[in-house]
Design an enzyme around this catalytic site. Structure first.
Site, PDB file in Angstrom:
ATOM      1  N   LEU A 106     -21.003  47.271   2.101  1.00 60.38           N
ATOM      2  CA  LEU A 106     -19.813  46.428   2.163  1.00 60.38           C
ATOM      3  C   LEU A 106     -20.025  45.158   1.355  1.00 60.38           C
ATOM      4  O   LEU A 106     -21.124  44.587   1.345  1.00 60.38           O
ATOM      5  CB  LEU A 106     -19.493  46.055   3.615  1.00 60.38           C
ATOM      6  CG  LEU A 106     -19.237  47.217   4.571  1.00 60.38           C
ATOM      7  CD1 LEU A 106     -18.682  46.691   5.888  1.00 60.38           C
ATOM      8  CD2 LEU A 106     -18.298  48.245   3.977  1.00 60.38           C
ATOM      9  N   GLY A 151     -23.316  50.164   4.139  1.00 59.84           N
ATOM     10  CA  GLY A 151     -22.093  50.927   3.867  1.00 59.84           C
ATOM     11  C   GLY A 151     -22.310  52.017   2.821  1.00 59.84           C
ATOM     12  O   GLY A 151     -21.633  53.057   2.850  1.00 59.84           O
ATOM     13  N   ASN A 175     -29.212  48.947   7.274  1.00 62.41           N
ATOM     14  CA  ASN A 175     -30.050  47.748   7.409  1.00 62.41           C
ATOM     15  C   ASN A 175     -29.309  46.551   8.007  1.00 62.41           C
ATOM     16  O   ASN A 175     -29.752  45.419   7.882  1.00 62.41           O
ATOM     17  CB  ASN A 175     -30.610  47.362   6.027  1.00 62.41           C
ATOM     18  CG  ASN A 175     -29.519  46.980   5.053  1.00 62.41           C
ATOM     19  OD1 ASN A 175     -28.447  47.564   5.057  1.00 62.41           O
ATOM     20  ND2 ASN A 175     -29.772  45.991   4.214  1.00 62.41           N
ATOM     21  N   GLU A 176     -28.169  46.817   8.664  1.00 58.08           N
ATOM     22  CA  GLU A 176     -27.343  45.710   9.183  1.00 58.08           C
ATOM     23  C   GLU A 176     -28.150  44.686   9.975  1.00 58.08           C
ATOM     24  O   GLU A 176     -27.943  43.477   9.842  1.00 58.08           O
ATOM     25  CB  GLU A 176     -26.210  46.266  10.075  1.00 58.08           C
ATOM     26  CG  GLU A 176     -25.016  46.831   9.327  1.00 58.08           C
ATOM     27  CD  GLU A 176     -25.247  48.226   8.782  1.00 58.08           C
ATOM     28  OE1 GLU A 176     -26.376  48.759   8.898  1.00 58.08           O
ATOM     29  OE2 GLU A 176     -24.295  48.801   8.221  1.00 58.08           O
TER      30      GLU A 176
HETATM   31  N1  CO8 Z   1     -21.993  42.322  -1.340  1.00 57.57           N
HETATM   32  C1  CO8 Z   1     -21.712  41.369  -2.230  1.00 57.57           C
HETATM   33  N2  CO8 Z   1     -22.513  41.065  -3.268  1.00 57.57           N
HETATM   34  C2  CO8 Z   1     -23.661  41.749  -3.388  1.00 57.57           C
HETATM   35  C3  CO8 Z   1     -24.031  42.758  -2.490  1.00 57.57           C
HETATM   36  C4  CO8 Z   1     -23.130  43.041  -1.416  1.00 57.57           C
HETATM   37  N3  CO8 Z   1     -23.381  43.989  -0.515  1.00 57.57           N
HETATM   38  N4  CO8 Z   1     -25.208  43.263  -2.870  1.00 57.57           N
HETATM   39  C5  CO8 Z   1     -25.572  42.599  -3.967  1.00 57.57           C
HETATM   40  N5  CO8 Z   1     -24.648  41.691  -4.301  1.00 57.57           N
HETATM   41  C6  CO8 Z   1     -24.635  40.784  -5.444  1.00 57.57           C
HETATM   42  C7  CO8 Z   1     -25.855  39.868  -5.488  1.00 57.57           C
HETATM   43  O1  CO8 Z   1     -25.666  38.739  -4.700  1.00 57.57           O
HETATM   44  C8  CO8 Z   1     -25.922  39.564  -6.967  1.00 57.57           C
HETATM   45  O2  CO8 Z   1     -24.932  38.604  -7.254  1.00 57.57           O
HETATM   46  P1  CO8 Z   1     -25.139  37.507  -8.452  1.00 57.57           P
HETATM   47  O3  CO8 Z   1     -25.302  38.319  -9.697  1.00 57.57           O
HETATM   48  O4  CO8 Z   1     -23.899  36.701  -8.396  1.00 57.57           O
HETATM   49  O5  CO8 Z   1     -26.374  36.731  -8.080  1.00 57.57           O
HETATM   50  C9  CO8 Z   1     -25.480  40.879  -7.625  1.00 57.57           C
HETATM   51  O6  CO8 Z   1     -24.740  41.568  -6.636  1.00 57.57           O
HETATM   52  C10 CO8 Z   1     -26.638  41.739  -8.067  1.00 57.57           C
HETATM   53  O7  CO8 Z   1     -27.530  41.907  -6.981  1.00 57.57           O
HETATM   54  P2  CO8 Z   1     -29.116  41.953  -7.156  1.00 57.57           P
HETATM   55  O8  CO8 Z   1     -29.544  40.964  -8.185  1.00 57.57           O
HETATM   56  O9  CO8 Z   1     -29.743  41.854  -5.811  1.00 57.57           O
HETATM   57  O10 CO8 Z   1     -29.277  43.431  -7.779  1.00 57.57           O
HETATM   58  P3  CO8 Z   1     -30.561  44.378  -7.709  1.00 57.57           P
HETATM   59  O11 CO8 Z   1     -30.266  45.478  -8.650  1.00 57.57           O
HETATM   60  O12 CO8 Z   1     -31.825  43.610  -7.850  1.00 57.57           O
HETATM   61  O13 CO8 Z   1     -30.550  44.958  -6.204  1.00 57.57           O
HETATM   62  C11 CO8 Z   1     -29.510  45.896  -4.241  1.00 57.57           C
HETATM   63  C12 CO8 Z   1     -29.489  45.745  -5.776  1.00 57.57           C
HETATM   64  C13 CO8 Z   1     -30.750  46.659  -3.809  1.00 57.57           C
HETATM   65  C14 CO8 Z   1     -28.266  46.642  -3.832  1.00 57.57           C
HETATM   66  C15 CO8 Z   1     -29.545  44.469  -3.637  1.00 57.57           C
HETATM   67  O14 CO8 Z   1     -28.524  43.693  -4.245  1.00 57.57           O
HETATM   68  C16 CO8 Z   1     -29.326  44.417  -2.156  1.00 57.57           C
HETATM   69  O15 CO8 Z   1     -30.221  44.733  -1.393  1.00 57.57           O
HETATM   70  N6  CO8 Z   1     -28.096  44.010  -1.748  1.00 57.57           N
HETATM   71  C17 CO8 Z   1     -27.770  43.823  -0.355  1.00 57.57           C
HETATM   72  C18 CO8 Z   1     -27.306  45.097   0.212  1.00 57.57           C
HETATM   73  C19 CO8 Z   1     -26.985  44.956   1.659  1.00 57.57           C
HETATM   74  O16 CO8 Z   1     -27.771  44.493   2.469  1.00 57.57           O
HETATM   75  N7  CO8 Z   1     -25.755  45.360   2.032  1.00 57.57           N
HETATM   76  C20 CO8 Z   1     -25.293  45.312   3.363  1.00 57.57           C
HETATM   77  C21 CO8 Z   1     -23.834  44.974   3.409  1.00 57.57           C
HETATM   78  S1  CO8 Z   1     -23.229  45.025   5.062  1.00 57.57           S
HETATM   79  C22 CO8 Z   1     -22.624  46.601   5.255  1.00 57.57           C
HETATM   80  O17 CO8 Z   1     -22.487  47.361   4.348  1.00 57.57           O
HETATM   81  C23 CO8 Z   1     -22.206  47.047   6.654  1.00 57.57           C
HETATM   82  C24 CO8 Z   1     -21.703  45.971   7.490  1.00 57.57           C
HETATM   83  C25 CO8 Z   1     -21.188  46.467   8.838  1.00 57.57           C
HETATM   84  C26 CO8 Z   1     -20.338  45.415   9.543  1.00 57.57           C
HETATM   85  C27 CO8 Z   1     -20.907  44.908  10.771  1.00 57.57           C
HETATM   86  C28 CO8 Z   1     -19.994  43.966  11.557  1.00 57.57           C
HETATM   87  C29 CO8 Z   1     -20.096  42.484  11.159  1.00 57.57           C
END
Ligand code: CO8
Length: 300
Positions: A106, A151, A175-176
């Site tokens: 998400l 997500g 990983n929430e």
């Molecule tokens: N949402 C928004 N922006 C994001 C997200 C995301 N999920 N993931 C990454 N980004 C952004 C980063 O902040 C970064 O932004 P900027 O360029 O402006 O600095 C850009 O995308 C690129 O990210 P990275 O530099 O980290 O890219 P990498 O290629 O090094 O890594 C990954 C990619 C592995 C995907 C890494 O970005 C990561 O681990 N992201 C976080 C993923 C995560 O933890 N997602 C969980 C989201 S929550 C969800 O899906 C369920 C929620 C359920 C709801 C519960 C009730 C409240």
């Protein structure tokens, strides 16, 4: 969110009431590239349907990380609905056009500092996507060609079969907990249905992201293949699943998934209210902001 021109899932006839799909057309041999016949919805997701084999290819193309924004989710649900309503389509392979990333889950920015109305609309779109994918009559195969947290993992878990590129740098999981948030009950139910209660309980509490080999060992993904073989394998798996009569497979799928789907349909509004209450808390907003900062710091 009610998708334009689309009846909400809870109002549509149940899967067993719908006409089953037409008899299989001759399948393209596995491994051959799918000849694109029809292509649509080209903003964040590329969809190509090969009407001769009945197989659609759905590619996420929303760089940098295919995060599931409101716009992405809406496009995803509309694309699924279009395919579902097309009698020429019997199966869909879901993958990513962004290197190294399947989906980052998400879009966290949709859950930070927004209005209550926005949270409601966003959460309804998340629910809608899952109801359509998990409840799909089509065969759904996830070709996970990159990292797939939260997500992103839910999308893979909602498919009938998961094949992942055997790169230990790619990880997948719900990983929430690491973000200080809690996976909703229907994320959990979907996870339990794939890996079983014990593995889901441990993995959810720890907010584990499992590297591909570990994910395979846990049963979170069904198969690992070298990245260059991923699409070939997905096509072969699809051919195997499509070799069965649609009606028997569809009814069986419904039998296995109905209880979990019905649970969300019955508690949809309550689930939206819970999400809003939870995400609006200052402590949760703080956790999400800190997590976003951590992502940015890690980068620099
Ligand atoms: N949402 C928004 N922006 C994001 C997200 C995301 N999920 N993931 C990454 N980004 C952004 C980063 O902040 C970064 O932004 P900027 O360029 O402006 O600095 C850009 O995308 C690129 O990210 P990275 O530099 O980290 O890219 P990498 O290629 O090094 O890594 C990954 C990619 C592995 C995907 C890494 O970005 C990561 O681990 N992201 C976080 C993923 C995560 O933890 N997602 C969980 C989201 S929550 C969800 O899906 C369920 C929620 C359920 C709801 C519960 C009730 C409240």
């Amino acid at each position: 969110l009610c998708l334009p021109g689309v009846l909400p899932l809870c109002c549509r006839p149940p899967a067993w009431d719908r006409a089953t799909r037409p008899a299989p057309s001759p399948l393209q041999p596995p491994g051959l590239p799918l000849a694109p016949c029809r292509s649509f919805s080209n903003n964040k997701i590329q969809v190509e349907l090969d009407e001769s084999s009945g197989i659609a290819m759905m590619k996420f193309k929303s760089p940098p990380v295919n995060s599931l924004s409101l716009e992405f989710l809406t496009e995803f649900s509309i694309s699924l609905e279009k395919l579902e309503n097309n009698r020429a389509c019997r199966g869909v392979i879901i993958t990513s056009a962004v290197p190294k990333i399947f989906s980052s889950g998400l879009d966290i920015t949709e859950m930070c500092g927004k209005s209550v109305e926005h949270y409601a609309e966003f959460w309804r779109a998340v629910q809608e996507m899952w109801l359509r994918l998990y409840g799909s009559n089509m065969v759904t195969v996830a070709a996970v060609n990159g990292s797939s947290p939260a997500g992103g993992c839910l999308i893979a878990l909602s498919c009938d079969y998961r094949i992942m590129a055997e790169n230990p740098k790619f990880s997948i999981g719900l990983n929430e907990a690491q973000l200080g948030i809690v996976a909703p009950f229907w994320f959990k139910d979907t996870f339990v249905n794939v890996v079983g209660h014990r593995i889901a309980e441990r993995s959810l509490q720890l907010g584990s992201l499992h590297p591909a080999p570990e994910a395979h060992k846990l049963g979170l993904v069904d198969e690992l293949v070298p990245e260059e073989k991923l699409m070939e394998k997905a096509a072969a798996v699809m051919a195997q699943w499509l070799s069965l009569p649609d009606h028997a497979r569809q009814l069986t799928k419904t039998m296995m998934r109905k209880a979990v789907l019905d649970r969300l349909v019955a508690h949809r509004e309550e689930d939206i209210k819970n999400f809003i209450t939870f995400v609006s808390k200052e402590s949760i907003q703080k956790s999400l902001r800190m997590y976003m900062e951590m992502l940015k710091k890690r980068k620099s």
